[in-house]
Design a protein around this motif. Structure first.
Motif, PDB file in Angstrom:
ATOM      1  N   ALA A  72      19.231  -2.902  54.777  1.00  0.00           N
ATOM      2  CA  ALA A  72      20.355  -3.542  55.472  1.00  0.00           C
ATOM      3  C   ALA A  72      21.179  -2.518  56.245  1.00  0.00           C
ATOM      4  O   ALA A  72      21.624  -2.783  57.373  1.00  0.00           O
ATOM      5  N   LEU A  73      21.375  -1.349  55.650  1.00  0.00           N
ATOM      6  CA  LEU A  73      22.123  -0.290  56.321  1.00  0.00           C
ATOM      7  C   LEU A  73      21.352   0.216  57.550  1.00  0.00           C
ATOM      8  O   LEU A  73      21.957   0.511  58.592  1.00  0.00           O
ATOM      9  N   PHE A  74      20.039   0.298  57.431  1.00  0.00           N
ATOM     10  CA  PHE A  74      19.189   0.716  58.554  1.00  0.00           C
ATOM     11  C   PHE A  74      19.399  -0.225  59.742  1.00  0.00           C
ATOM     12  O   PHE A  74      19.596   0.218  60.876  1.00  0.00           O
ATOM     13  N   VAL A  75      19.363  -1.525  59.481  1.00  0.00           N
ATOM     14  CA  VAL A  75      19.545  -2.513  60.544  1.00  0.00           C
ATOM     15  C   VAL A  75      20.920  -2.363  61.185  1.00  0.00           C
ATOM     16  O   VAL A  75      21.056  -2.376  62.423  1.00  0.00           O
ATOM     17  N   LYS A  76      21.937  -2.175  60.349  1.00  0.00           N
ATOM     18  CA  LYS A  76      23.307  -2.039  60.853  1.00  0.00           C
ATOM     19  C   LYS A  76      23.463  -0.793  61.721  1.00  0.00           C
ATOM     20  O   LYS A  76      24.019  -0.848  62.835  1.00  0.00           O
ATOM     21  N   GLU A  77      22.972   0.343  61.224  1.00  0.00           N
ATOM     22  CA  GLU A  77      23.117   1.585  61.986  1.00  0.00           C
ATOM     23  C   GLU A  77      22.253   1.576  63.249  1.00  0.00           C
ATOM     24  O   GLU A  77      22.624   2.154  64.269  1.00  0.00           O
ATOM     25  N   ALA A  78      21.109   0.924  63.176  1.00  0.00           N
ATOM     26  CA  ALA A  78      20.268   0.792  64.369  1.00  0.00           C
ATOM     27  C   ALA A  78      21.003   0.018  65.455  1.00  0.00           C
ATOM     28  O   ALA A  78      20.992   0.404  66.633  1.00  0.00           O
ATOM     29  N   GLU A  79      21.671  -1.062  65.067  1.00  0.00           N
ATOM     30  CA  GLU A  79      22.446  -1.847  66.043  1.00  0.00           C
ATOM     31  C   GLU A  79      23.576  -1.019  66.645  1.00  0.00           C
ATOM     32  O   GLU A  79      23.866  -1.126  67.845  1.00  0.00           O
TER      33      GLU A  79
ATOM     34  N   ASN B 264      23.357   1.962  67.241  1.00  0.00           N
ATOM     35  CA  ASN B 264      22.675   2.863  68.167  1.00  0.00           C
ATOM     36  C   ASN B 264      21.893   2.087  69.232  1.00  0.00           C
ATOM     37  O   ASN B 264      20.923   2.595  69.794  1.00  0.00           O
ATOM     38  N   SER B 265      22.319   0.850  69.484  1.00  0.00           N
ATOM     39  CA  SER B 265      21.774   0.011  70.568  1.00  0.00           C
ATOM     40  C   SER B 265      20.310  -0.348  70.387  1.00  0.00           C
ATOM     41  O   SER B 265      19.541  -0.439  71.345  1.00  0.00           O
ATOM     42  N   MET B 266      19.909  -0.590  69.124  1.00  0.00           N
ATOM     43  CA  MET B 266      18.568  -1.089  68.832  1.00  0.00           C
ATOM     44  C   MET B 266      18.686  -2.344  67.988  1.00  0.00           C
ATOM     45  O   MET B 266      19.341  -2.326  66.926  1.00  0.00           O
TER      46      MET B 266
END
Length: 357
Positions: free
Chosen positions: A306-313, A315-317
């Motif tokens: 979940a944190l990966f998805v949040k941090e990716a967003e 970073n504009s992904m």
């Protein structure tokens, strides 16, 4: 600023195609009207419509044994149309490799088709492509070439004398294929070939003979759509227009062999990032059956996912959350995703690992 879109579908479109559509949105070819505003019976639209069909044949190097149909209802309607049109009272066989084949099997059962599951990977949660031997006498043999949720893909199609039906929705137009025993090849176009609202069906003409014998509503008969050149009713004209733009874009890239070269490089880069992460990331699919289109993976736990998805967003992904049935993470790296886009994702993944190990 545009984000990097790794969604499974509807998915990212080539920027070149989007700009072309933007430039023509208000005045198609400087005619003073949008392609969405004119009749499908006009010469202007017919040029788009039939031009797209010809480009499909060019890309797949199809001979005159095949016809191209543009249909509505997405790939999901094909789950029912296939048995409706091709079942001849014998056995219809399916290889079950995930959600989409399960849905197709369900529709065939509703239609009370004499059905046989010739192979299945459900015993290991669809993490691999099972070996399958179809009966040569079956009415048809059915596979899904690429499984978006589980990230598995056929490297080559089963050989059988029975007509092979392929749901290719998520690896449509991503590589050349061997059509030698393919009778029907179809997909929704919202992943590699345009926008949602259109299904493209490539059908061998002898299958149309089967269809013509059926007592079915006109809209559900392949033969009716063939006789009317996919203009039996008002087609999804804007979706066909976007499909046509994407076909031209694929040709400009050098065709499907060149596209496949890029797809192999992208997948290799991303899988190496996962495999070289010392266990921080792990893939879902068996290595020999990994998809070049949909990479399903996970971190060490659901909270980190979940944190990966949040941090990716941040970073504009976007689009990196795994499907609800599988969880984890998923990166869909369709044709319009570039090698540089995948490198950006891998750089983020390496930074995220260092930060959260």
């Amino acid at each position: 600023m545009r984000v990097l879109n790794f969604s499974a579908g509807p998915s990212t479109l080539p920027l070149e195609v989007l700009n072309e559509a933007k430039d023509e949105l208000l005045s198609y070819k400087n005619n003073g009207y949008s392609i969405m505003e004119i009749s499908h019976r006009t010469k202007i639209f017919e040029e788009v419509h039939f031009g797209a069909m010809e480009d499909v044949k060019k890309l797949y190097a199809l001979n005159d044994d095949y016809e191209i149909l543009f249909l509505q209802g997405g790939a999901s309607l094909q789950f029912a149309m296939v048995p409706m049109n091709l079942n001849m009272g014998g056995v219809c066989e399916y290889a079950n490799t995930g959600v989409w084949t399960k849905k197709a099997i369900k529709e065939a059962k509703i239609l009370e088709v004499n059905l046989n599951i010739a192979a299945s990977s459900e015993n290991d949660n669809f993490s691999y492509i099972p070996d399958v031997k179809f009966n040569d006498e079956s009415d048809y043999a059915y596979i899904c070439s690429n499984n978006t949720i589980y990230g598995t893909q056929y490297t080559s199609y089963p050989k059988t004398k029975a007509p092979l039906v392929v749901d290719a929705s998520s690896d449509f137009f991503s590589k050349k294929i061997d059509f030698s025993n393919v009778a029907l090849f179809y997909g929704g176009t919202q992943k590699n070939a345009g926008i949602s609202g259109l299904a493209c069906v490539i059908i061998r003409k002898d299958m149309l003979e089967r269809s013509s014998t059926k007592k079915l509503p006109s809209m559900l008969k392949y033969s009716v759509h063939s006789e009317n050149q996919s203009l039996f009713n008002t087609p999804p004209s804007f979706a066909i227009y976007m499909f046509a733009l994407e076909m031209k874009w694929l040709l400009r890239q050098g065709g499907l062999d060149k596209i496949n070269e890029q797809n192999e490089k992208k997948a290799k880069m991303l899988y190496e990032c996962i495999d070289n992460s010392e266990g921080f990331y792990s893939g879902f699919a068996k290595k020999e059956d990994r998809s070049l289109m949909n990479v399903s993976f996970k971190t060490k736990n659901a909270d980190l996912d979940a944190l990966f998805v949040k941090e990716a967003e941040q970073n504009s992904m976007i689009g990196l959350k795994g499907h609800r049935l599988l969880g984890g993470l998923r990166a869909s790296i369709y044709n319009a995703i570039s090698l540089d886009n995948v490198k950006t994702l891998c750089d983020f993944m390496n930074e995220f690992k260092l930060k959260h190990s």
